[in-house]
Design a protein around this motif. Structure first.
Motif, PDB file in Angstrom:
ATOM      1  N   GLN A   1     -47.703  13.590 -12.691  1.00 53.57           N
ATOM      2  CA  GLN A   1     -48.622  12.483 -12.371  1.00 53.57           C
ATOM      3  C   GLN A   1     -47.968  11.051 -11.865  1.00 53.57           C
ATOM      4  O   GLN A   1     -48.211  10.368 -10.962  1.00 53.57           O
ATOM      5  CB  GLN A   1     -49.862  11.838 -13.245  1.00 53.57           C
ATOM      6  N   LEU A   2     -46.952  10.723 -12.734  1.00 57.85           N
ATOM      7  CA  LEU A   2     -46.212   9.532 -12.465  1.00 57.85           C
ATOM      8  C   LEU A   2     -45.191   9.480 -11.234  1.00 57.85           C
ATOM      9  O   LEU A   2     -45.213   8.590 -10.524  1.00 57.85           O
ATOM     10  CB  LEU A   2     -45.669   9.214 -13.928  1.00 57.85           C
ATOM     11  N   TRP A   3     -44.652  10.706 -11.296  1.00 60.62           N
ATOM     12  CA  TRP A   3     -44.071  10.953 -10.054  1.00 60.62           C
ATOM     13  C   TRP A   3     -44.901  10.910  -8.658  1.00 60.62           C
ATOM     14  O   TRP A   3     -44.325  10.280  -7.567  1.00 60.62           O
ATOM     15  CB  TRP A   3     -43.106  12.105  -9.890  1.00 60.62           C
TER      16      TRP A   3
ATOM     17  N   THR B   1     -43.588   7.368 -23.874  1.00 58.95           N
ATOM     18  CA  THR B   1     -44.831   7.115 -23.445  1.00 58.95           C
ATOM     19  C   THR B   1     -45.271   5.660 -23.532  1.00 58.95           C
ATOM     20  O   THR B   1     -45.769   5.127 -22.830  1.00 58.95           O
ATOM     21  CB  THR B   1     -45.801   8.117 -24.187  1.00 58.95           C
TER      22      THR B   1
ATOM     23  N   ALA C   1     -53.891   3.552 -15.265  1.00 56.79           N
ATOM     24  CA  ALA C   1     -53.414   4.834 -15.756  1.00 56.79           C
ATOM     25  C   ALA C   1     -54.005   4.450 -17.269  1.00 56.79           C
ATOM     26  O   ALA C   1     -53.982   3.787 -18.086  1.00 56.79           O
ATOM     27  CB  ALA C   1     -51.804   4.713 -16.064  1.00 56.79           C
TER      28      ALA C   1
ATOM     29  N   ALA D   1     -45.964   7.409  -8.047  1.00 53.15           N
ATOM     30  CA  ALA D   1     -44.680   6.437  -7.657  1.00 53.15           C
ATOM     31  C   ALA D   1     -44.565   6.541  -6.210  1.00 53.15           C
ATOM     32  O   ALA D   1     -43.940   5.711  -5.315  1.00 53.15           O
ATOM     33  CB  ALA D   1     -43.385   6.914  -8.411  1.00 53.15           C
TER      34      ALA D   1
ATOM     35  N   THR E   1     -54.419  -0.797 -17.601  1.00 55.78           N
ATOM     36  CA  THR E   1     -53.857   0.337 -18.310  1.00 55.78           C
ATOM     37  C   THR E   1     -54.191   0.582 -19.865  1.00 55.78           C
ATOM     38  O   THR E   1     -54.630  -0.606 -20.593  1.00 55.78           O
ATOM     39  CB  THR E   1     -52.334   0.159 -18.522  1.00 55.78           C
TER      40      THR E   1
ATOM     41  N   PRO F   1     -52.621  10.395 -17.863  1.00 57.26           N
ATOM     42  CA  PRO F   1     -51.318  11.053 -18.104  1.00 57.26           C
ATOM     43  C   PRO F   1     -51.495  11.181 -19.925  1.00 57.26           C
ATOM     44  O   PRO F   1     -51.230   9.998 -20.646  1.00 57.26           O
ATOM     45  CB  PRO F   1     -50.066  10.413 -17.665  1.00 57.26           C
TER      46      PRO F   1
ATOM     47  N   VAL G   1     -38.537   9.395 -14.947  1.00 62.36           N
ATOM     48  CA  VAL G   1     -39.680   8.993 -14.302  1.00 62.36           C
ATOM     49  C   VAL G   1     -39.624   7.147 -14.446  1.00 62.36           C
ATOM     50  O   VAL G   1     -40.084   6.439 -13.820  1.00 62.36           O
ATOM     51  CB  VAL G   1     -41.034   9.288 -14.408  1.00 62.36           C
TER      52      VAL G   1
ATOM     53  N   LEU H   1     -43.726   3.377 -20.790  1.00 67.43           N
ATOM     54  CA  LEU H   1     -44.475   3.720 -19.424  1.00 67.43           C
ATOM     55  C   LEU H   1     -45.786   2.740 -19.635  1.00 67.43           C
ATOM     56  O   LEU H   1     -45.910   2.168 -18.530  1.00 67.43           O
ATOM     57  CB  LEU H   1     -44.813   5.005 -19.245  1.00 67.43           C
TER      58      LEU H   1
ATOM     59  N   VAL I   1     -45.613   2.592  -9.587  1.00 71.81           N
ATOM     60  CA  VAL I   1     -46.689   3.110  -9.990  1.00 71.81           C
ATOM     61  C   VAL I   1     -47.666   1.768 -10.004  1.00 71.81           C
ATOM     62  O   VAL I   1     -47.519   0.943 -10.469  1.00 71.81           O
ATOM     63  CB  VAL I   1     -46.749   3.794 -11.308  1.00 71.81           C
TER      64      VAL I   1
ATOM     65  N   ILE J   1     -41.281   3.731 -12.350  1.00 71.66           N
ATOM     66  CA  ILE J   1     -42.251   3.312 -12.892  1.00 71.66           C
ATOM     67  C   ILE J   1     -42.745   2.103 -12.332  1.00 71.66           C
ATOM     68  O   ILE J   1     -44.029   1.946 -12.166  1.00 71.66           O
ATOM     69  CB  ILE J   1     -42.338   3.203 -14.486  1.00 71.66           C
TER      70      ILE J   1
END
Length: 628
Positions: free
Chosen positions: A175-177, A304, A290, A180, A318, A191, A279, A307, A286, A283
């Motif tokens: 998801q993060l890739w 985690t 999230a 991005a 977030t 995520p 990632v 991030l 992004v 980051i």
């Protein structure tokens, strides 16, 4: 027909095994009424319908395949409307996950029956997708953005052009890739337990190789990729190509990677290979809301929160819930309701309804804190706005005296310490029956033997090393975040590893392992520009872990070794003792490379005195009370 039957039987067997995991996890679920003003809406559609192995072309000509689950009426026919699309990218074979009942992050029906489309895609070189799997290399990471663009397109008759993403672990990192890449239409992600820094989070914590999880994980991806694709009967040429690609990946990537790492080659050190796959390095790109889920005993316990913190600092909407979960538990989301906000499905519905469907939710931020953390020691759920906020102060406790082998522990004090030296013998069984062993095999042991005493009491393991403990506290100590064991050490052989467990000793003598950290002595070089300080106290060291920076100790040399202890939230109550235990091994989690193996079979010594001020550094919630 025979080929199709064989594939279905194999999927059923693998699915049954994963389904048993799902059932075991679900048994621990307790109903929790969300302490919010929000209530989940009812289903809009009674059924779902699935179109399997839809071809998704990538820009290099490789065909990935995805399953599309759509809302359906009572007659089982797809609703002829366009909906927001929830995308999951997996390396574990979407057919296997579907057969398991969706134990990795819950099933798709909950959202689909409420007006979403679920698209689950096999990552390049896995499942039914073509290509060679190379575990988050640049080409696979580019795929993420292209998949989301494909799902966004008006050429998809079921897509309204608005997308979100779900999934734990590998699927969380994907998801993060994808985010991005900033693809059009992506509005929010969810995520669970994603990693950030591949090398430090899991591959080689502290500089030794993870032999508990990584070989199992590589084997899982490889084996599920060799299951005959479900398109074998309908598109045999494509299926054969996919199998040949997957075999090539196993022979040219997976096996050589493992061998090179264990033989002390480049994969044993941090560098370009892991930078490409971490990632945390992208980051900053992004920019979508999230919602993270993390576990205090998770594989990505370290990554985690980093991030979450990055997005939180940049003002991106977030959330993060951190629970007392290992990897399987946090991936399933079975116990997330205990945080007080509702089930995993309800949380995802609320998140996506607001950010994908534009549903007004004025109490979202007042109902759900930015950070919700399970507090070890009290079992309470604590709330905060930031990962390292203004309520935290940098604190230290000093090691004092000598920890006798199989005898009395040394001390931890905020006062004047007593000088001492403590020996640590190289006992390769250290760590074997501990919560660490469960954590770094993704929670499988706890699934099989959940009541094993050594998972909840570290006394036996602590006898294999040195222990330093406070006296029974008269006032509680509360800590939150990353921790550093700043230990002065010498080594008879010039190298070795310090494995440090932070613990809570109850009045009855039971010792609960709160968290842990590891550091190879020859990798002690410190990058202060990337290390973290709080009120001038080093709380999160950053080591280069490169071959160039590696340096063994000279005979008789004593040097400071900063051991990064992974973050936690814990309250040590009055009458309890805060303590650390230091060993030279942590099996089955970590082992040295073959060239370094003999060098680790040596006696280590911890020094503490005015000349060698060994300390435990941590973020204290409030002012640290006096500890005698």
């Amino acid at each position: 027909m025979h080929a199709r039957t064989s594939v279905h039987r194999l999927l059923a067997i693998v699915g049954l095994a994963l389904g048993l995991i799902a059932a075991s996890l679900t048994l621990s679920t307790t109903a929790a009424t969300a302490a919010t003003t929000w209530t989940p809406r009812a289903e809009q559609y009674p059924k779902t319908v699935t179109e399997r192995d839809v071809a998704i072309p990538m820009s290099d000509g490789t065909i990935l395949r995805g399953d599309v689950v759509r809302p359906a009426g009572a007659d089982g026919k797809a609703i002829a409307k366009r909906f927001p699309v929830i995308v999951t990218i997996t390396a574990y074979n979407k057919a296997v996950i579907a057969s398991a009942g969706g134990f990795l992050g819950g099933g798709s029906d909950y959202l689909v029956k409420r007006g979403y489309v679920q698209l689950t895609v096999d990552a390049r070189g896995t499942g039914s997708s073509e290509g060679i799997w190379r575990a988050f290399d640049a080409r696979e990471n580019k795929d993420g953005g292209e998949i989301m663009t494909w799902a966004h397109s008006s050429a998809r008759p079921w897509s309204n052009g608005i997308t979100g993403m779900t999934g734990p672990s590998y699927m969380g990192i994907s998801q993060l890739w994808a985010a991005a890449a900033q693809p059009p239409g992506l509005k929010a992600i969810f995520p669970q337990v994603p990693g950030a820094d591949v090398y430090r989070d899991v591959v080689a914590s502290g500089g030794q190789l993870d032999v508990g999880f990584i070989p199992l994980w590589l084997g899982l991806v490889t084996s599920t990729g060799l299951i005959p694709p479900s398109v074998l009967a309908t598109s045999p040429d494509s299926a054969i190509k996919e199998l040949l690609d997957h075999l090539t990946g196993a022979g040219t990537f997976t096996v050589p990677l493992l061998l090179s790492a264990f033989l002390g080659g480049d994969p044993a050190y941090d560098g370009a290979f892991y930078k490409e796959r971490s990632v945390i390095n992208v980051i900053d790109k992004v920019k979508v809301p999230a919602f993270f889920v993390s576990g205090e005993y998770d594989l990505f316990q370290r990554g985690t929160p980093l991030l979450f913190e990055n997005l939180n600092k940049r003002g991106i909407p977030t959330k993060m819930i951190v629970g007392p979960w290992d990897h399987l538990q946090a991936s399933s989301g079975a116990d997330i309701g205990k945080a007080g906000y509702g089930s995993l499905g309800e949380l995802q519905l609320r998140w996506f309804d607001h950010y994908l469907k534009g549903v007004s939710d004025p109490t979202l931020n007042s109902d759900i804190a930015n950070l919700t953390y399970y507090e070890q020691g009290t079992g309470a759920w604590r709330k905060s706005t930031k990962w390292i906020g203004p309520s935290l102060t940098g604190a230290k406790l000093r090691l004092s005296g000598t920890s006798a082998l199989l005898g009395a522990p040394g001390g931890l004090t905020s006062g004047t310490p007593t000088a001492g030296t403590s020996s640590i013998l190289p006992i390769p069984a250290a760590g074997l029956c501990t919560r660490s062993a469960n954590q770094w095999t993704a929670g499988v042991p706890n699934l099989l033997i959940p009541q094993l005493p050594c998972f909840s009491d570290n006394q036996l393991n602590d006898r294999t090393g040195a222990v330093f403990s406070t006296k029974p506290l008269t006032q509680s100590i509360t800590l939150q975040g990353p921790i550093n064991a700043h230990l002065y050490a010498s080594s008879a052989g010039g190298d070795g590893m310090l494995s440090v467990a932070l613990e809570d000793e109850a009045p009855d003598g039971t010792v609960k392992r709160l968290t842990g950290g590891w550091q190879v002595i020859s990798h002690r070089a410190l990058d202060t520009s990337k290390s973290r300080y709080l009120d001038g106290v080093l709380i999160q060291p950053f080591h280069p872990f490169t071959k160039a920076a590696q340096k063994k100790l000279a005979p008789g040399e004593v040097a400071p070794i900063d051991v990064e202890i992974f973050p936690t939230r814990a309250k040590i109550l009055p009458g309890h003792k805060l303590r650390i235990a230091v060993q030279a091994f942590d099996v089955p989690h970590l082992l040295p490379t073959l060239p370094e193996l003999l060098g680790t079979l040596t006696v280590l010594t911890i020094h503490n005195s005015a000349t060698y001020p060994s300390t435990i550094n941590f973020p204290s919630v409030g002012t640290l009370p006096t500890v005698k």
